[in-house]
Design an enzyme around this catalytic site. Structure first.
Site, PDB file in Angstrom:
ATOM      1  N   GLU A  13      -9.174   3.458   2.323  1.00 53.70           N
ATOM      2  CA  GLU A  13      -8.925   3.649   1.066  1.00 53.70           C
ATOM      3  C   GLU A  13      -7.723   2.592   0.928  1.00 53.70           C
ATOM      4  OE1 GLU A  13      -7.569   5.656   3.254  1.00 53.70           O
ATOM      5  OE2 GLU A  13      -5.441   5.062   2.916  1.00 53.70           O
TER       6      GLU A  13
ATOM      7  N   ASP B 168       1.835   6.847   5.204  1.00 56.83           N
ATOM      8  CA  ASP B 168       0.778   5.795   4.706  1.00 56.83           C
ATOM      9  C   ASP B 168       1.485   4.915   3.647  1.00 56.83           C
ATOM     10  OD1 ASP B 168      -1.555   4.512   5.590  1.00 56.83           O
ATOM     11  OD2 ASP B 168      -2.798   5.762   4.600  1.00 56.83           O
TER      12      ASP B 168
ATOM     13  N   ASP C 103     -11.838   7.040   3.640  1.00 55.55           N
ATOM     14  CA  ASP C 103     -10.763   6.962   4.639  1.00 55.55           C
ATOM     15  C   ASP C 103     -10.423   5.591   4.597  1.00 55.55           C
ATOM     16  OD1 ASP C 103      -8.540   7.703   5.923  1.00 55.55           O
ATOM     17  OD2 ASP C 103      -9.705   8.100   7.899  1.00 55.55           O
TER      18      ASP C 103
ATOM     19  N   ARG D  85      -7.567  -0.464   1.440  1.00 58.27           N
ATOM     20  CA  ARG D  85      -8.014  -1.877   0.710  1.00 58.27           C
ATOM     21  C   ARG D  85      -8.396  -1.804  -0.621  1.00 58.27           C
ATOM     22  NH1 ARG D  85     -12.291  -1.862   5.502  1.00 58.27           N
ATOM     23  NH2 ARG D  85     -10.511  -0.748   6.446  1.00 58.27           N
TER      24      ARG D  85
ATOM     25  N   LYS E 135      -9.940  13.147   7.601  1.00 56.35           N
ATOM     26  CA  LYS E 135      -9.480  13.009   9.229  1.00 56.35           C
ATOM     27  C   LYS E 135      -9.350  14.188   9.946  1.00 56.35           C
ATOM     28  CE  LYS E 135      -6.518   9.087   7.869  1.00 56.35           C
ATOM     29  NZ  LYS E 135      -7.004   8.154   8.570  1.00 56.35           N
TER      30      LYS E 135
ATOM     31  N   ASP F 299      -2.591  10.499   3.171  1.00 53.61           N
ATOM     32  CA  ASP F 299      -3.948  10.233   3.581  1.00 53.61           C
ATOM     33  C   ASP F 299      -4.629  10.960   4.337  1.00 53.61           C
ATOM     34  OD1 ASP F 299      -6.500   8.785   3.706  1.00 53.61           O
ATOM     35  OD2 ASP F 299      -5.332   7.413   4.976  1.00 53.61           O
TER      36      ASP F 299
ATOM     37  N   LYS G 107       0.917  -1.270  -0.065  1.00 52.41           N
ATOM     38  CA  LYS G 107      -0.216   0.061  -0.187  1.00 52.41           C
ATOM     39  C   LYS G 107       0.918   1.109   0.118  1.00 52.41           C
ATOM     40  CE  LYS G 107      -2.929   2.754   3.012  1.00 52.41           C
ATOM     41  NZ  LYS G 107      -3.984   2.720   4.414  1.00 52.41           N
TER      42      LYS G 107
HETATM   43  N1  BES Z   1      -4.073   4.913   6.790  1.00 53.40           N
HETATM   44  C1  BES Z   1      -5.153   4.608   7.670  1.00 53.40           C
HETATM   45  C2  BES Z   1      -4.801   3.514   8.987  1.00 53.40           C
HETATM   46  C3  BES Z   1      -4.004   4.141   9.913  1.00 53.40           C
HETATM   47  C4  BES Z   1      -4.414   4.817  11.074  1.00 53.40           C
HETATM   48  C5  BES Z   1      -2.659   3.898  10.142  1.00 53.40           C
HETATM   49  C6  BES Z   1      -3.590   5.571  11.865  1.00 53.40           C
HETATM   50  C7  BES Z   1      -1.786   4.329  10.881  1.00 53.40           C
HETATM   51  C8  BES Z   1      -2.362   5.319  11.868  1.00 53.40           C
HETATM   52  C9  BES Z   1      -6.174   3.891   7.055  1.00 53.40           C
HETATM   53  O1  BES Z   1      -6.303   4.197   5.652  1.00 53.40           O
HETATM   54  C10 BES Z   1      -7.655   4.334   7.577  1.00 53.40           C
HETATM   55  O2  BES Z   1      -7.630   5.639   7.512  1.00 53.40           O
HETATM   56  N2  BES Z   1      -8.356   3.543   8.046  1.00 53.40           N
HETATM   57  C11 BES Z   1      -9.277   3.778   8.892  1.00 53.40           C
HETATM   58  C12 BES Z   1     -10.433   2.691   8.400  1.00 53.40           C
HETATM   59  C13 BES Z   1     -11.946   3.173   8.658  1.00 53.40           C
HETATM   60  C14 BES Z   1     -12.452   4.423   8.311  1.00 53.40           C
HETATM   61  C15 BES Z   1     -12.731   1.841   8.347  1.00 53.40           C
HETATM   62  C16 BES Z   1      -9.165   3.474  10.256  1.00 53.40           C
HETATM   63  O3  BES Z   1      -8.523   2.811  10.768  1.00 53.40           O
HETATM   64  O4  BES Z   1      -9.702   4.285  11.124  1.00 53.40           O
HETATM   65 ZN    ZN Z   2      -4.586   5.007   4.782  1.00 54.62          ZN
HETATM   66 MN    MN Z   3      -7.331   6.083   5.295  1.00 56.62          MN
END
Ligand code: BES
Ligand code: ZN
Ligand code: MN
Length: 483
Positions: A332, A271, A330, A334, A260, A253, A248
């Site tokens: 994204e 990210d 968010d 996956r 966010k 992000d 990824k």
């Molecule tokens: N890049 C983030 C995950 C992340 C969060 C990595 C904190 C490192 C630290 C990912 O793209 C994301 O935003 N995931 C969301 C998914 C949710 C919206 C289902 C998350 O983990 O909150």
């Molecule tokens: Zn992300």
């Molecule tokens: Mn995200």
């Protein structure tokens, strides 16, 4: 950092600190015995004792580093001990560190050298005003060893590994205005000098392939999305089925329209840590001329909100033909992996695929900041990954893929939706990816917990980007898939 291996008793230059590994219960006498007694230093793992201008010794400064019981010592312990010795003296004003490792042969001496190389990593290209007295002064490590030739030989692949980890850490540390998808692609294209073959696909090419899932993520960014394909053909049979790694690479992000919060959003430059690790793995495989055919695929995008950005409620069609309802822009990572993984298995028919991604905050809640999560549809692959992770000090914990959770990502209007809610968030993210694996042996490493550390708790990893994944994958390949 210059690494030299030297014979015991080699002349000690005046600007040199000595780092000496001490085993528990080894018994120190004289000045050192007194210093140990005055500070509860016993030689236990993780202890250090800094002795300045020790009377009767040549060294300007002597750091004792505990390594636990001599009979239980392993390579990782020595590596960490060497890294701790370096950390204790790095900004002392002295310019060299001599490491003394009682009873260590060439292999262990080489691992100690690796420890110093990794610990001395610094990302300082954007500092213009750092005062000289704050800069590290130690620029050379001399490691004492019986057989210098053998130690040099053992260090060769580890030097390639240290270079690769630094490459990954640099990518992950770069600010997002500098490292956007096309720039990331340029940096991996430059790895052709190591003997890798690198192809870069842009948006028109991906459009033709039908990668609506990946492209939807990048459509709110003015930076063009890229897919980088890195190939290393090191096996005797250049046409043998490859092993494959997918990363990824979300260069930044913001969350997109599901924006966010501002606090800590700057962390989201990290990210792309999964893609960074895959790039680093390909770097070390080429650097040490690994006898394996391997493919690395990086999905490189920027997730931004703008007038053209993807909306919650949109439905996109992935390269696999499966449709996805976007619930949260968010989620994204996956979406990027869905197309990158489908493309990987479709084009390369690999023996297995391992993907790495800073995928979910939920994995941090589940496992804390020291362990990454490992999901797999294949026990042998999972076991190999976990074993390698323990040897290399990049811990990994196997997580479940419970079939009854799969319905959590069913959509009312499309084949699936891109979030399964907060409960088990890292699990349902993995199960989303699983829908694009098409039966190939596969593992998914959720490294959101380990791609960076602030502050670091690992002696070989300064604060910030860790390069997590490069070492463990390199070890697994070397032990299980070469030859
Ligand atoms: N890049 C983030 C995950 C992340 C969060 C990595 C904190 C490192 C630290 C990912 O793209 C994301 O935003 N995931 C969301 C998914 C949710 C919206 C289902 C998350 O983990 O909150
Ligand atoms: Zn992300
Ligand atoms: Mn995200």
């Amino acid at each position: 950092m210059d690494i030299e291996f030297v014979a015991a008793g080699a002349a000690l230059s005046p600007n040199t600190a000595v780092g000496r590994v001490v085993y528990e219960g080894a018994g120190l006498d004289g000045v050192l015995g007194a210093a140990a007694a005055a500070s509860r230093f016993t030689g236990a793992k993780g202890q250090t004792l800094d002795v300045l201008a020790p009377a009767g010794l040549d060294a300007a400064r002597l750091v004792l580093v505990g390594a636990g019981k001599a009979e239980a010592v392993d390579a990782l312990t020595l590596e960490h001990a060497a890294a701790s010795a370096y950390a204790a003296v790095k900004a002392s004003g002295l310019t060299a560190l001599r490491l003394e490792l009682p009873n260590a042969g060439p292999e262990l001496a080489a691992r100690a050298a690796l420890g110093v190389r990794l610990a001395s990593y610094r990302f300082d290209k954007y500092r213009t005003k750092e005062p000289a007295e704050k800069k590290p002064s130690v620029v050379k490590a001399e490691i004492v060893v019986g057989d210098v030739t053998q130690a040099l030989k053992a260090f060769e692949p580890l030097a390639a590994l240290a270079d690769a980890v630094a490459f990954t850490r640099d990518l992950v540390s770069e600010p997002p205005n500098v490292l956007y998808p096309a720039e990331f692609a340029r940096r991996v294209k430059a790895l052709e000098s190591l003997g890798l073959e690198v192809e870069i696909l842009g948006e028109p090419e991906m459009m033709k392939l039908g990668m609506g899932s990946l492209l939807g993520v990048g459509q709110g960014s003015i930076r063009e999305s890229q897919l980088a394909i890195l190939k290393w053909n090191g096996a005797a049979d250049k046409t043998a089925q490859p092993i494959a790694f997918v990363g990824k690479g979300v260069c930044f992000d913001t969350g997109g329209i599901s924006l966010k919060p501002a606090e800590n959003m700057e962390d989201m430059k990290w990210d792309m840590g999964g893609a960074g690790a895959v790039a680093g793995l390909m770097h070390v495989l080429a650097g040490r001329k690994a006898k394996v055919n391997a493919v690395g695929i990086l999905g490189l995008v920027e997730n931004m909100p703008d007038g053209n950005a993807q909306r919650p409620g949109d439905v996109v069609t992935s390269m696999s033909g499966q449709t996805i309802e976007i619930i949260n822009t968010d989620a994204e990572g996956r979406l990027v992996l869905a197309d990158a993984i489908w493309y990987c298995q479709d084009r390369f028919k690999p023996k297995f695929m391992v993907d790495l991604a800073t995928l979910t905050g939920a994995i941090i809640i589940a496992l804390g900041n020291d362990l990454a999560g490992c999901y797999a549809n294949n026990d042998e692959l999972a076991d190999n990954l976990v074993a390698a992770s323990n040897t290399e000090g990049e811990p990994l914990w196997r997580m479940p893929l419970p079939a009854q959770y799969d319905k959590n990502i069913d959509s009312m209007i499309a084949d699936m939706k891109n979030t399964g809610g907060r409960p088990g968030g890292s699990i349902t993210a993995a199960m989303f990816i699983q829908r694009f694996v098409n039966g190939v042996p596969w593992a998914h490493l959720d490294i959101a917990s380990t791609a960076w550390k602030k502050p670091s708790t690992i002696p070989t990893s300064p604060d910030g980007a860790t390069g997590y994944g490069v070492r463990l994958l390199n070890r697994m390949v070397a032990e299980k898939y070469e030859g």
